[in-house]
Design a protein around this motif. Sequence first.
Motif, PDB file in Angstrom:
ATOM      1  N   ASN A 114       9.550  51.563 -19.363  1.00 26.39           N
ATOM      2  CA  ASN A 114       9.278  52.618 -18.394  1.00 26.39           C
ATOM      3  C   ASN A 114       7.888  52.438 -17.788  1.00 26.39           C
ATOM      4  OD1 ASN A 114       9.005  54.951 -16.905  1.00 26.39           O
ATOM      5  ND2 ASN A 114       9.721  56.317 -18.516  1.00 26.39           N
ATOM      6  N   GLU A 115       7.841  51.906 -16.567  1.00 24.03           N
ATOM      7  CA  GLU A 115       6.582  51.685 -15.855  1.00 24.03           C
ATOM      8  C   GLU A 115       6.442  52.652 -14.674  1.00 24.03           C
ATOM      9  OE1 GLU A 115       3.947  49.235 -16.329  1.00 24.03           O
ATOM     10  OE2 GLU A 115       4.843  49.386 -18.330  1.00 24.03           O
ATOM     11  N   LEU A 116       7.135  53.787 -14.735  1.00 25.21           N
ATOM     12  CA  LEU A 116       7.035  54.780 -13.673  1.00 25.21           C
ATOM     13  C   LEU A 116       5.633  55.384 -13.643  1.00 25.21           C
ATOM     14  CD1 LEU A 116      10.460  56.596 -14.190  1.00 25.21           C
ATOM     15  CD2 LEU A 116       9.817  55.146 -12.245  1.00 25.21           C
ATOM     16  N   ALA A 117       5.135  55.605 -12.446  1.00 27.33           N
ATOM     17  CA  ALA A 117       3.808  56.205 -12.282  1.00 27.33           C
ATOM     18  C   ALA A 117       3.948  57.646 -11.817  1.00 27.33           C
ATOM     19  CB  ALA A 117       3.000  55.405 -11.263  1.00 27.33           C
ATOM     20  N   VAL A 118       3.075  58.504 -12.328  1.00 28.49           N
ATOM     21  CA  VAL A 118       3.040  59.903 -11.877  1.00 28.49           C
ATOM     22  C   VAL A 118       2.107  59.945 -10.671  1.00 28.49           C
ATOM     23  CG1 VAL A 118       2.549  62.287 -12.512  1.00 28.49           C
ATOM     24  CG2 VAL A 118       3.443  60.697 -14.231  1.00 28.49           C
ATOM     25  N   LEU A 119       2.691  59.679  -9.516  1.00 21.14           N
ATOM     26  CA  LEU A 119       1.938  59.553  -8.264  1.00 21.14           C
ATOM     27  C   LEU A 119       2.810  59.976  -7.101  1.00 21.14           C
ATOM     28  CD1 LEU A 119       0.409  55.971  -8.714  1.00 21.14           C
ATOM     29  CD2 LEU A 119      -0.885  58.103  -8.807  1.00 21.14           C
ATOM     30  N   ASP A 120       2.171  60.150  -5.946  1.00 22.24           N
ATOM     31  CA  ASP A 120       2.929  60.317  -4.715  1.00 22.24           C
ATOM     32  C   ASP A 120       3.561  58.980  -4.342  1.00 22.24           C
ATOM     33  OD1 ASP A 120       2.200  62.978  -4.475  1.00 22.24           O
ATOM     34  OD2 ASP A 120       0.366  62.494  -3.346  1.00 22.24           O
ATOM     35  N   SER A 121       4.657  59.027  -3.616  1.00 22.63           N
ATOM     36  CA  SER A 121       5.308  57.798  -3.190  1.00 22.63           C
ATOM     37  C   SER A 121       4.389  56.994  -2.283  1.00 22.63           C
ATOM     38  CB  SER A 121       6.618  58.117  -2.454  1.00 22.63           C
ATOM     39  OG  SER A 121       7.552  58.699  -3.334  1.00 22.63           O
ATOM     40  N   PRO A 122       4.444  55.661  -2.388  1.00 20.36           N
ATOM     41  CA  PRO A 122       3.567  54.828  -1.558  1.00 20.36           C
ATOM     42  C   PRO A 122       3.979  54.859  -0.094  1.00 20.36           C
ATOM     43  CG  PRO A 122       5.142  53.470  -2.729  1.00 20.36           C
ATOM     44  CD  PRO A 122       5.315  54.865  -3.256  1.00 20.36           C
ATOM     45  N   SER A 123       3.045  54.497   0.751  1.00 22.55           N
ATOM     46  CA  SER A 123       3.329  54.454   2.184  1.00 22.55           C
ATOM     47  C   SER A 123       4.199  53.248   2.507  1.00 22.55           C
ATOM     48  CB  SER A 123       2.019  54.356   2.965  1.00 22.55           C
ATOM     49  OG  SER A 123       1.375  53.120   2.688  1.00 22.55           O
ATOM     50  N   LEU A 124       4.734  53.239   3.721  1.00 23.23           N
ATOM     51  CA  LEU A 124       5.540  52.112   4.164  1.00 23.23           C
ATOM     52  C   LEU A 124       4.716  50.827   4.147  1.00 23.23           C
ATOM     53  CD1 LEU A 124       8.130  50.945   5.349  1.00 23.23           C
ATOM     54  CD2 LEU A 124       7.332  51.640   7.623  1.00 23.23           C
ATOM     55  N   MET A 125       3.453  50.916   4.494  1.00 26.57           N
ATOM     56  CA  MET A 125       2.587  49.734   4.479  1.00 26.57           C
ATOM     57  C   MET A 125       2.430  49.184   3.063  1.00 26.57           C
ATOM     58  SD  MET A 125      -1.316  49.312   5.940  1.00 26.57           S
ATOM     59  CE  MET A 125      -0.732  49.683   7.612  1.00 26.57           C
ATOM     60  N   GLU A 126       2.275  50.094   2.079  1.00 27.69           N
ATOM     61  CA  GLU A 126       2.136  49.658   0.688  1.00 27.69           C
ATOM     62  C   GLU A 126       3.423  49.017   0.187  1.00 27.69           C
ATOM     63  OE1 GLU A 126      -1.032  52.774  -1.261  1.00 27.69           O
ATOM     64  OE2 GLU A 126       0.950  53.530  -0.728  1.00 27.69           O
ATOM     65  N   ARG A 127       4.555  49.576   0.557  1.00 26.85           N
ATOM     66  CA  ARG A 127       5.832  48.990   0.139  1.00 26.85           C
ATOM     67  C   ARG A 127       6.019  47.620   0.773  1.00 26.85           C
ATOM     68  NH1 ARG A 127      10.291  53.910   0.466  1.00 26.85           N
ATOM     69  NH2 ARG A 127       9.005  55.540  -0.495  1.00 26.85           N
ATOM     70  N   SER A 128       5.651  47.497   2.031  1.00 33.28           N
ATOM     71  CA  SER A 128       5.776  46.209   2.718  1.00 33.28           C
ATOM     72  C   SER A 128       4.875  45.169   2.074  1.00 33.28           C
ATOM     73  CB  SER A 128       5.421  46.367   4.205  1.00 33.28           C
ATOM     74  OG  SER A 128       6.303  47.260   4.843  1.00 33.28           O
ATOM     75  N   SER A 129       3.683  45.593   1.644  1.00 33.49           N
ATOM     76  CA  SER A 129       2.768  44.689   0.970  1.00 33.49           C
ATOM     77  C   SER A 129       3.356  44.194  -0.341  1.00 33.49           C
ATOM     78  CB  SER A 129       1.430  45.391   0.722  1.00 33.49           C
ATOM     79  OG  SER A 129       0.547  44.563  -0.005  1.00 33.49           O
ATOM     80  N   ASP A 130       3.985  45.095  -1.096  1.00 32.37           N
ATOM     81  CA  ASP A 130       4.614  44.696  -2.355  1.00 32.37           C
ATOM     82  C   ASP A 130       5.744  43.706  -2.111  1.00 32.37           C
ATOM     83  OD1 ASP A 130       2.979  46.216  -3.985  1.00 32.37           O
ATOM     84  OD2 ASP A 130       4.310  47.956  -3.988  1.00 32.37           O
ATOM     85  N   LEU A 131       6.529  43.945  -1.073  1.00 34.29           N
ATOM     86  CA  LEU A 131       7.630  43.044  -0.741  1.00 34.29           C
ATOM     87  C   LEU A 131       7.103  41.660  -0.384  1.00 34.29           C
ATOM     88  CD1 LEU A 131      10.689  42.793  -0.331  1.00 34.29           C
ATOM     89  CD2 LEU A 131      10.349  43.501   2.040  1.00 34.29           C
ATOM     90  N   LEU A 132       6.000  41.631   0.356  1.00 35.59           N
ATOM     91  CA  LEU A 132       5.405  40.362   0.740  1.00 35.59           C
ATOM     92  C   LEU A 132       4.869  39.616  -0.483  1.00 35.59           C
ATOM     93  CD1 LEU A 132       4.522  38.406   2.948  1.00 35.59           C
ATOM     94  CD2 LEU A 132       2.450  39.768   3.252  1.00 35.59           C
ATOM     95  N   VAL A 133       4.241  40.346  -1.393  1.00 34.44           N
ATOM     96  CA  VAL A 133       3.717  39.718  -2.612  1.00 34.44           C
ATOM     97  C   VAL A 133       4.862  39.126  -3.437  1.00 34.44           C
ATOM     98  CG1 VAL A 133       2.603  40.161  -4.834  1.00 34.44           C
ATOM     99  CG2 VAL A 133       1.621  41.094  -2.739  1.00 34.44           C
TER     100      VAL A 133
END
Length: 220
Positions: A114-133
């Motif tokens: 379980n690596e879930l974070a107690v945070l707000d959902s990331p922005s579209l830019m952050e998700r795109s960055s993760d996809l690129l990585v």
Amino acid sequence: MKYVVMKRLTLAGCVVAALAGTLSACVPLVVGGAAAGTALVATDRRTSGAQLEDEGIELRAKNRIDSNLGTRVRVRVNSYNRQVLLTGEVPNLQDKQLVEQVVSRVENVVSVVNELAVLDSPSLMERSSDLLVTGRVKAMLVDARDLSSNAFKVVTERGTTYLMGRVTQREADRATEVVRATPGVQKVVRIFEIISEDELARMLPAPDKSQPATSKPAGG
């Protein structure tokens, strides 16, 4: 580094890496569901039954999370050899625990990371960055000639790259070295099932020792 002992390589990641200009020009990219699916089944270190079970686990887990928690959470479910990795965001600790409980009850699940974070959902830019990585990591694993890239499942969330797979200690250490050197990777978390070199040798296809027959000249 977090190391849990206990990247299937998708075409989507290769496409992203190719578009980003990170995939070596010498690496062929085969597009086509049937051909790609056959190749992955043939080179995956899980049994065909385990691969099907992992697909079923991911679908059932996602459906049950949606039924129990709705849209207030954003959870990604990745299963490898019946071990489930949960990543994403939840609004509170109670929901984090609830997601784990829901997924642990899914048929055929052996364990849950379980690596879930107690945070707000990331922005579209952050998700795109993760996809690129993720695309870059997969490309780096392909380019590492001493590694079998299909032995690794790669997931990136908020700059943390998770590696799953059935690998030897040598492969685990080498893959970690490669991934750490990938631009954009902030942290590496290894969730491996460690196998011996002998086990790996038994998984690999036997070399073709057949030699073409040589014909003697007439009268020789």
